[in-house]
Design a protein around this motif. Structure first.
Motif, PDB file in Angstrom:
ATOM      1  N   LEU A 218       0.837  -1.206   0.000  1.00 35.31           N
ATOM      2  CA  LEU A 218       0.000   0.000   0.000  1.00 35.31           C
ATOM      3  C   LEU A 218       0.870   1.254   0.000  1.00 35.31           C
ATOM      4  CD1 LEU A 218      -2.812   1.301   0.149  1.00 35.31           C
ATOM      5  CD2 LEU A 218      -2.644   1.156   2.644  1.00 35.31           C
ATOM      6  N   SER A 219       1.907   1.263   0.815  1.00 31.28           N
ATOM      7  CA  SER A 219       2.805   2.411   0.864  1.00 31.28           C
ATOM      8  C   SER A 219       3.504   2.626  -0.473  1.00 31.28           C
ATOM      9  CB  SER A 219       3.841   2.232   1.975  1.00 31.28           C
ATOM     10  OG  SER A 219       3.200   2.243   3.237  1.00 31.28           O
ATOM     11  N   ARG A 220       3.909   1.540  -1.126  1.00 29.27           N
ATOM     12  CA  ARG A 220       4.548   1.666  -2.449  1.00 29.27           C
ATOM     13  C   ARG A 220       3.569   2.253  -3.462  1.00 29.27           C
ATOM     14  NH1 ARG A 220       7.086  -3.364  -1.208  1.00 29.27           N
ATOM     15  NH2 ARG A 220       5.398  -4.465  -2.248  1.00 29.27           N
ATOM     16  N   LEU A 221       2.306   1.813  -3.428  1.00 28.75           N
ATOM     17  CA  LEU A 221       1.303   2.350  -4.353  1.00 28.75           C
ATOM     18  C   LEU A 221       1.094   3.850  -4.124  1.00 28.75           C
ATOM     19  CD1 LEU A 221      -1.497  -0.391  -4.455  1.00 28.75           C
ATOM     20  CD2 LEU A 221       0.178   0.158  -6.225  1.00 28.75           C
ATOM     21  N   PHE A 222       1.035   4.244  -2.858  1.00 26.11           N
ATOM     22  CA  PHE A 222       0.849   5.662  -2.548  1.00 26.11           C
ATOM     23  C   PHE A 222       2.016   6.488  -3.065  1.00 26.11           C
ATOM     24  CE2 PHE A 222      -2.893   4.763  -0.325  1.00 26.11           C
ATOM     25  CZ  PHE A 222      -3.458   5.943   0.153  1.00 26.11           C
ATOM     26  N   LEU A 223       3.232   6.013  -2.823  1.00 23.58           N
ATOM     27  CA  LEU A 223       4.406   6.757  -3.284  1.00 23.58           C
ATOM     28  C   LEU A 223       4.452   6.828  -4.808  1.00 23.58           C
ATOM     29  CD1 LEU A 223       7.129   5.557  -0.772  1.00 23.58           C
ATOM     30  CD2 LEU A 223       6.187   7.860  -0.991  1.00 23.58           C
ATOM     31  N   ARG A 224       4.083   5.746  -5.473  1.00 24.67           N
ATOM     32  CA  ARG A 224       4.119   5.729  -6.932  1.00 24.67           C
ATOM     33  C   ARG A 224       3.079   6.670  -7.531  1.00 24.67           C
ATOM     34  NH1 ARG A 224       2.390   0.292  -9.248  1.00 24.67           N
ATOM     35  NH2 ARG A 224       4.187  -0.382  -8.033  1.00 24.67           N
ATOM     36  N   HIS A 225       1.857   6.632  -7.007  1.00 25.08           N
ATOM     37  CA  HIS A 225       0.758   7.383  -7.620  1.00 25.08           C
ATOM     38  C   HIS A 225       0.561   8.774  -7.037  1.00 25.08           C
ATOM     39  CE1 HIS A 225      -0.553   4.077 -10.104  1.00 25.08           C
ATOM     40  NE2 HIS A 225      -0.526   3.282  -9.052  1.00 25.08           N
ATOM     41  N   LEU A 226       0.901   8.960  -5.762  1.00 27.95           N
ATOM     42  CA  LEU A 226       0.591  10.221  -5.093  1.00 27.95           C
ATOM     43  C   LEU A 226       1.820  10.984  -4.623  1.00 27.95           C
ATOM     44  CD1 LEU A 226      -2.374   8.953  -2.882  1.00 27.95           C
ATOM     45  CD2 LEU A 226      -2.446   9.817  -5.215  1.00 27.95           C
ATOM     46  N   GLY A 227       2.962  10.321  -4.607  1.00 27.88           N
ATOM     47  CA  GLY A 227       4.167  10.988  -4.145  1.00 27.88           C
ATOM     48  C   GLY A 227       4.197  11.222  -2.649  1.00 27.88           C
ATOM     49  N   ALA A 228       3.378  10.513  -1.901  1.00 29.42           N
ATOM     50  CA  ALA A 228       3.306  10.664  -0.448  1.00 29.42           C
ATOM     51  C   ALA A 228       2.866   9.343   0.167  1.00 29.42           C
ATOM     52  CB  ALA A 228       2.332  11.769  -0.071  1.00 29.42           C
ATOM     53  N   SER A 229       3.138   9.186   1.453  1.00 27.54           N
ATOM     54  CA  SER A 229       2.739   7.965   2.154  1.00 27.54           C
ATOM     55  C   SER A 229       1.275   8.058   2.583  1.00 27.54           C
ATOM     56  CB  SER A 229       3.610   7.783   3.402  1.00 27.54           C
ATOM     57  OG  SER A 229       3.268   8.781   4.363  1.00 27.54           O
ATOM     58  N   PRO A 230       0.667   6.931   2.957  1.00 31.72           N
ATOM     59  CA  PRO A 230      -0.704   6.981   3.489  1.00 31.72           C
ATOM     60  C   PRO A 230      -0.830   7.899   4.708  1.00 31.72           C
ATOM     61  CG  PRO A 230      -0.127   4.714   2.957  1.00 31.72           C
ATOM     62  CD  PRO A 230       1.127   5.531   2.804  1.00 31.72           C
ATOM     63  N   LEU A 231       0.184   7.880   5.590  1.00 35.97           N
ATOM     64  CA  LEU A 231       0.117   8.739   6.778  1.00 35.97           C
ATOM     65  C   LEU A 231       0.191  10.218   6.407  1.00 35.97           C
ATOM     66  CD1 LEU A 231       2.281   6.746   9.348  1.00 35.97           C
ATOM     67  CD2 LEU A 231      -0.216   7.035   9.336  1.00 35.97           C
ATOM     68  N   GLN A 232       1.010  10.557   5.405  1.00 33.32           N
ATOM     69  CA  GLN A 232       1.087  11.952   4.963  1.00 33.32           C
ATOM     70  C   GLN A 232      -0.232  12.386   4.331  1.00 33.32           C
ATOM     71  OE1 GLN A 232       3.784  14.355   5.197  1.00 33.32           O
ATOM     72  NE2 GLN A 232       1.983  15.566   4.801  1.00 33.32           N
ATOM     73  N   ALA A 233      -0.830  11.505   3.542  1.00 36.86           N
ATOM     74  CA  ALA A 233      -2.133  11.821   2.943  1.00 36.86           C
ATOM     75  C   ALA A 233      -3.177  12.046   4.037  1.00 36.86           C
ATOM     76  CB  ALA A 233      -2.566  10.698   2.008  1.00 36.86           C
ATOM     77  N   ALA A 234      -3.152  11.196   5.057  1.00 35.78           N
ATOM     78  CA  ALA A 234      -4.099  11.346   6.168  1.00 35.78           C
ATOM     79  C   ALA A 234      -3.865  12.654   6.912  1.00 35.78           C
ATOM     80  CB  ALA A 234      -3.978  10.160   7.128  1.00 35.78           C
ATOM     81  N   ARG A 235      -2.603  12.988   7.135  1.00 34.97           N
ATOM     82  CA  ARG A 235      -2.267  14.235   7.839  1.00 34.97           C
ATOM     83  C   ARG A 235      -2.749  15.453   7.054  1.00 34.97           C
ATOM     84  NH1 ARG A 235       2.114  17.572   7.232  1.00 34.97           N
ATOM     85  NH2 ARG A 235       2.754  18.784   9.037  1.00 34.97           N
TER      86      ARG A 235
END
Length: 198
Positions: A116-133
């Motif tokens: 999940l973290s790899r997908l976030f970094l690939r598509h969004l340039g951020a981790s799930p926790l950063q997106a949540a923050r």
């Protein structure tokens, strides 16, 4: 992500067709904006571009107090990502990471936390926790701008675990306490941002 020249042309024209498709970060001020931001344009040599607000924040930039890019971090630029990431973002927006872990979210999605973290970094340039923050701060910023609720209540409604973490998040991102931002757009906050871009 769009190429540098396309982004730069769009931000110099303040082209509304590109609003939400990228964010402009200014190295000399440490601030990031939407391409339609009305403040004085920085020099091209001082800018870089990010696909999302969360990616700009992950790189250490603070949101502009004039165009408020962090209040709408999941706009058209987020479309077209994998279904798993879109589902994860909807769950995060509903508070999935306010009081739970990335591992719990990944389990609900039927994948591993690392994947999940790899997908976030690939598509969004951020981790799930950063997106949540970013989402949590955006929720809080809207409540600060649009209500007279006490800060403790805003922290709770926005999904922060404590007033301490709420204050710390705002100090980290904005360099000031949440109560200092309770002025609304177009007043002192806008003046602070405009002067920072000069």
């Amino acid at each position: 992500m769009l190429d540098f020249d396309t982004c730069n042309t769009a931000r110099l024209r303040r082209d509304p067709d590109y609003d939400g498709r990228f964010f402009t970060a200014v190295r000399t001020t440490g601030i990031y904006c939407r391409p339609v931001c009305p403040v004085k344009q920085p020099l091209t040599r001082n800018v870089s571009f990010f696909p999302t607000a969360a990616a700009a924040e992950r790189a250490g930039y603070r949101p502009c107090l004039r165009c408020r890019p962090e209040t709408a971090p999941f706009c058209p630029a987020w479309n077209g990502t994998r279904t798993t990431v879109e589902r994860a973002l909807r769950m995060i927006e509903d508070g999935a990471l306010d009081h739970a872990t990335v591992e719990t979210l990944a389990h609900r999605l039927g994948i591993g936390a690392r994947h999940l973290s790899r997908l976030f970094l690939r598509h969004l340039g951020a981790s799930p926790l950063q997106a949540a923050r970013t989402l949590r701060i955006g929720r809080a910023k809207r409540l600060i701008d649009q209500t007279d609720l006490p800060m403790a209540e805003i922290a709770l409604q926005a999904g922060f675990g404590s007033i301490r973490s709420f204050n710390a998040a705002f100090r980290t991102l904005y360099g000031r306490e949440p109560s200092a931002l309770r002025r609304g757009p177009g007043r002192q906050g806008a003046a602070l941002c405009a002067s920072a871009h000069a």
